[in-house]
Write a protein that holds these residues in place. Structure first.
Motif, mmCIF file in Angstrom:
data_model
loop_
_atom_site.group_PDB
_atom_site.id
_atom_site.type_symbol
_atom_site.label_atom_id
_atom_site.label_comp_id
_atom_site.label_asym_id
_atom_site.label_seq_id
_atom_site.Cartn_x
_atom_site.Cartn_y
_atom_site.Cartn_z
ATOM 1 N N VAL A 102 37.868 -18.026 1.703
ATOM 2 C CA VAL A 102 39.293 -17.660 1.744
ATOM 3 C C VAL A 102 39.986 -18.366 2.910
ATOM 4 O O VAL A 102 41.108 -18.872 2.779
ATOM 5 N N ASP A 103 39.316 -18.427 4.055
ATOM 6 C CA ASP A 103 39.880 -19.102 5.226
ATOM 7 C C ASP A 103 39.621 -20.602 5.222
ATOM 8 O O ASP A 103 39.939 -21.296 6.190
ATOM 9 N N ALA A 104 39.011 -21.119 4.142
ATOM 10 C CA ALA A 104 38.774 -22.557 3.954
ATOM 11 C C ALA A 104 37.984 -23.165 5.112
ATOM 12 O O ALA A 104 38.300 -24.242 5.611
ATOM 13 N N LEU A 105 36.923 -22.472 5.525
ATOM 14 C CA LEU A 105 36.052 -23.015 6.564
ATOM 15 C C LEU A 105 35.337 -24.251 6.024
ATOM 16 O O LEU A 105 34.699 -24.187 4.971
ATOM 17 N N PRO A 106 35.429 -25.401 6.706
ATOM 18 C CA PRO A 106 34.815 -26.623 6.183
ATOM 19 C C PRO A 106 33.304 -26.653 6.423
ATOM 20 O O PRO A 106 32.769 -25.936 7.264
ATOM 21 N N GLY A 107 32.620 -27.516 5.650
ATOM 22 C CA GLY A 107 31.219 -27.795 5.898
ATOM 23 C C GLY A 107 30.238 -26.803 5.321
ATOM 24 O O GLY A 107 29.046 -26.839 5.658
ATOM 25 N N LEU A 108 30.672 -25.912 4.434
ATOM 26 C CA LEU A 108 29.766 -24.911 3.892
ATOM 27 C C LEU A 108 28.796 -25.527 2.878
ATOM 28 O O LEU A 108 29.156 -26.436 2.122
ATOM 29 N N VAL A 109 27.580 -25.003 2.878
ATOM 30 C CA VAL A 109 26.547 -25.441 1.947
ATOM 31 C C VAL A 109 26.011 -24.200 1.242
ATOM 32 O O VAL A 109 25.705 -23.193 1.888
ATOM 33 N N VAL A 110 25.901 -24.263 -0.084
ATOM 34 C CA VAL A 110 25.431 -23.126 -0.865
ATOM 35 C C VAL A 110 24.234 -23.567 -1.699
ATOM 36 O O VAL A 110 24.270 -24.624 -2.334
ATOM 37 N N ALA A 111 23.183 -22.752 -1.683
ATOM 38 C CA ALA A 111 21.995 -23.039 -2.488
ATOM 39 C C ALA A 111 21.737 -21.882 -3.438
ATOM 40 O O ALA A 111 21.813 -20.713 -3.051
ATOM 41 N N CYS A 112 21.434 -22.211 -4.691
ATOM 42 C CA CYS A 112 21.185 -21.191 -5.709
ATOM 43 C C CYS A 112 20.004 -21.636 -6.578
ATOM 44 O O CYS A 112 20.123 -22.631 -7.306
ATOM 45 N N PRO A 113 18.868 -20.963 -6.498
ATOM 46 C CA PRO A 113 17.736 -21.296 -7.372
ATOM 47 C C PRO A 113 18.119 -21.174 -8.846
ATOM 48 O O PRO A 113 18.873 -20.278 -9.243
ATOM 49 N N THR A 114 17.569 -22.078 -9.651
ATOM 50 C CA THR A 114 17.896 -22.129 -11.073
ATOM 51 C C THR A 114 16.708 -21.799 -11.967
ATOM 52 O O THR A 114 16.791 -21.932 -13.182
ATOM 53 N N GLY A 115 15.600 -21.358 -11.350
ATOM 54 C CA GLY A 115 14.409 -21.029 -12.132
ATOM 55 C C GLY A 115 13.371 -22.129 -12.092
ATOM 56 O O GLY A 115 13.717 -23.322 -11.954
ATOM 57 N N ASP A 116 12.082 -21.752 -12.178
ATOM 58 C CA ASP A 116 10.957 -22.699 -12.199
ATOM 59 C C ASP A 116 10.964 -23.639 -11.007
ATOM 60 O O ASP A 116 10.615 -24.819 -11.126
ATOM 61 N N GLY A 117 11.387 -23.138 -9.847
ATOM 62 C CA GLY A 117 11.348 -23.934 -8.629
ATOM 63 C C GLY A 117 12.546 -24.829 -8.406
ATOM 64 O O GLY A 117 12.630 -25.514 -7.375
ATOM 65 N N GLY A 118 13.476 -24.876 -9.342
ATOM 66 C CA GLY A 118 14.664 -25.707 -9.174
ATOM 67 C C GLY A 118 15.716 -25.030 -8.306
ATOM 68 O O GLY A 118 15.796 -23.808 -8.244
ATOM 69 N N VAL A 119 16.520 -25.847 -7.631
ATOM 70 C CA VAL A 119 17.580 -25.332 -6.757
ATOM 71 C C VAL A 119 18.824 -26.195 -6.937
ATOM 72 O O VAL A 119 18.739 -27.433 -6.913
#
Length: 345
Positions: A139-156
Motif C-alpha cells: 500500500v505504501d509502495a515500498l520498493p525492492g520487495l521480493v515474494v516467494a511462493c512454492p508451487t508444488g513438487d519443489g518448485g518456487v
C-alpha cells in the motif's frame, strides 16, 4: 528487552487472533494443536524499536484456502523453500521474521521460525485481509520487495519488485499450481521499514484480547465485550443469506434482533460491514466479530448459517489504516465495489 512468550500463552494468543480475523483468516485451531507440543517454547518477541533498523526481515503466511489446510496438513517447514529462494536471490541471510497477517491462523504461522530468527512484533495487515495488494508495505509502495511462493513438487515462484496489482495475480496463480494453498514469504525490507510501514504490536494486542476473552467467555455478551474493548452492535437469529448478483462472493446476512430491529452483515471472505435498521454501525477497517450467542465461540464467515443465534461486536481498526485516507481506501467496502457502506466517524 524482548518479552518472553511461554507455552501457556498459546490459548489466549489463538483466541485473540480469531477475534482479529473479522470472520476470516481461518481458524487457528490446527496450528494451536500442532504448536502445543512443539519445541519452540519459550519464544522471545522483540519490539521494532529494540532492533537495529538495518536488520533485514521476512514476513510469512499461509495463503489460499484455509479449509484445504485441514485436509492437506502443512509439513514441518512450510516456509523453508520460500525462505531459501529469497535469501539466495538477495545474497544474504535474513535474521528477523514477522507475521505477514497477524490474524486468524496466520497469527501463529511465524512463531516456529523464532527458534533461529529474531521474532518481531509487527505485521503487514493488523487484521485479516484477503489480498496481497493490501499488505501495508505494498500500500505504501515500498520498493525492492521480493515474494516467494512454492508451487508444488519443489518448485518456487519468485517475484521481484512487482506492482501490487501484478503481485496479487501472480501469487494467486502460484497458489493454484500448488494445489490451493501455499506458504508465502515476503522479503526485501528491514526492521526499520516496519517502523514506518508496518502495523506494530499486533501480537501483544492479540494476547491481550485473547486473555480478556477467555476471562469473560462465560459472562454476558456485554461483559465479554467490555473485557476486550469491543462495542456490542446487537444479537439475534440469522434469518436469511442473500448472495450479491454482481459478486457471488459477497453475501448479506440478515439477523432478526429480539426487539424487532434488523442487523445486516455484509461479508466476503471477511465481515466487511454491519448495518442496524439501514444505518452503518461498523465497516472495514473496523474489525467486525460474530460470536455464537450461546457458546460465545468466534465464528468464521462460512459458519454464519440460517437459524444460528449470534452476537455481533466491533473492535477498533488498527490505527495504521486510519492514518491517511489513501491507506483507508484500500480496506473499506468501496474497494470491492460496495458503495454506501462508509462508517460514520
Amino acid at each position: 528487552m524482548p518479552r518472553t512468550l511461554h507455552r501457556d500463552a498459546l490459548p489466549a494468543l489463538a483466541r485473540g487472533f480469531s477475534l482479529l480475523g473479522a470472520g476470516g483468516g481461518g481458524s487457528p485451531w490446527l496450528l494451536e494443536l500442532v504448536q502445543r507440543d512443539a519445541d519452540q517454547w519459550p519464544v522471545s518477541i522483540h519490539e521494532v524499536a529494540e532492533l537495529d533498523p538495518a536488520t533485514p526481515c521476512l514476513a510469512v503466511a499461509y495463503a489460499g484456502s484455509t479449509l484445504l489446510l485441514a485436509e492437506r496438513v502443512p509439513g514441518l517447514a512450510p516456509f523453508a523453500l520460500g525462505i531459501r529462494a529469497i535469501e539466495r536471490w538477495l545474497g544474504y541471510p535474513v535474521p528477523a521474521v514477522c507475521s505477514l497477517e497477524a490474524a486468524g491462523m496466520n497469527g501463529l504461522a511465524a512463531l516456529p521460525l523464532a527458534a533461529d530468527r529474531m521474532f518481531v512484533d509487527a505485521d503487514l495487515m493488523g487484521r485479516a485481509l484477503p489480498d496481497f495488494d493490501q499488505l501495508s508495505i505494498t500500500v505504501d509502495a515500498l520498493p525492492g520487495l521480493v515474494v516467494a511462493c512454492p508451487t508444488g513438487d519443489g518448485g518456487v515462484t519468485l517475484i521481484d519488485n512487482a506492482r501490487p496489482d501484478d503481485l496479487e495475480r501472480m501469487v494467486r496463480t502460484a497458489i493454484n499450481c500448488a494445489g490451493g494453498w501455499s506458504g508465502v514469504v515476503v522479503g526485501g525490507f528491514t526492521v526499520g521499514d516496519l517502523a514506518a510501514h508496518g502495523i506494530l504490536g499486533t501480537h501483544a494486542r492479540a494476547q491481550t484480547l485473547g486473555a480478556g476473552y477467555l476471562a469473560a467467555k462465560s459472562s454476558r455478551i456485554d461483559s465479554l465485550a467490555e473485557s476486550i474493548g469491543a462495542t456490542v452492535i446487537g444479537s439475534g437469529r440469522i434469518a436469511e443469506l442473500q448472495a450479491d448478483r454482481r459478486d457471488p462472493q459477497v453475501v448479506a446476512i440478515d439477523v432478526r434482533v429480539h426487539d424487532g430491529d434488523v442487523i445486516r452483515i455484509v461479508s466476503r471472505s471477511e465481515l466487511l460491514a454491519c448495518l442496524r435498521n439501514g444505518r452503518v454501525e461498523a465497516a472495514a477497517p473496523t474489525i467486525i466479530v460474530a460470536l455464537d450467542a450461546l457458546s460465545h465461540q468466534v465464528l468464521l464467515v462460512h459458519e454464519l448459517t440460517v437459524g444460528r443465534h449470534i452476537a455481533v461486536l466491533s473492535l477498533p481498526a488498527p490505527d495504521w489504516w486510519l492514518a491517511t485516507e489513501e491507506r483507508r481506501a484500500h480496506v473499506t467496502p468501496h474497494r470491492w465495489g460496495l458503495d454506501g457502506l462508509e462508517e460514520h466517524r
